[in-house]
Enzyme design. Structure first.
Site, short mmCIF file in Angstrom:
data_model
loop_
_atom_site.label_atom_id
_atom_site.label_comp_id
_atom_site.label_asym_id
_atom_site.label_seq_id
_atom_site.Cartn_x
_atom_site.Cartn_y
_atom_site.Cartn_z
N HIS A 52 0.76 -1.24 0.03
CA HIS A 52 0.02 0.01 0.06
C HIS A 52 0.90 1.30 -0.01
O HIS A 52 2.06 1.16 0.22
CB HIS A 52 -1.00 0.15 1.40
CG HIS A 52 -0.28 0.11 2.60
ND1 HIS A 52 0.20 -1.03 3.36
CD2 HIS A 52 0.33 1.26 3.22
CE1 HIS A 52 0.97 -0.57 4.36
NE2 HIS A 52 0.80 0.87 4.24
N ALA A 53 0.06 2.32 -0.16
CA ALA A 53 0.61 3.58 0.23
C ALA A 53 -0.20 4.49 0.84
O ALA A 53 -1.14 4.32 0.99
CB ALA A 53 0.94 4.50 -1.44
#
Length: 135
Positions: A52-53
């Site tokens: 994820h970011a």
């Protein structure tokens, strides 16, 4: 190559002592005040974490024990950074995709985060991340 404003290793001060070393993270060690601390451990062989970011949150990752690889992507470049020393941490700025893999047996990953958990801050789909970065 990802630039060092987005991702960079930071040395954590280490105090040597015959009884064992001590490292301290305090004002100025990292460029944010931590609002959340969590850690990963007992990660099964072959497993990955992350994926994820964050839209706004920054994170600082430390291998307290053992080692693991952090794959970071900014939309144009990808880099693999191995964390294996407890007196070095990896600063990951906002809008950087991260994946953690190759955890050694007994490894512990400590994460200091700039914000409390907020699901709306996560980008969990890589194609959404790429769309954001391509704007």
């Amino acid at each position: 190559m990802i630039n060092n404003k987005e991702v960079r290793l930071i040395e954590i001060p280490k105090i040597h002592d015959r009884r064992g070393n001590l490292s301290v993270i305090e004002g100025g060690t990292i460029p944010f005040v931590s609002k959340r601390v969590y850690y990963l451990y007992d990660v099964p062989s072959g497993s990955t974490r992350g994926g994820h970011a964050h839209k706004e949150q920054k994170e600082f990752l430390i291998a307290l024990s053992g080692s693991f690889d952090v794959i970071v992507k900014n939309g144009d470049f990808e880099e693999i950074i191995t964390l294996n020393k407890p007196n070095y941490g990896l600063l990951i700025e906002k809008e950087i995709w991260r994946e953690l893999e190759n955890f050694s047996s007994g490894s512990v990953c400590l994460v200091l985060a700039s914000d409390e958990f907020d699901e709306t801050d996560y980008i969990r789909d890589y194609s959404d991340f790429k769309s954001l970065k391509d704007r």
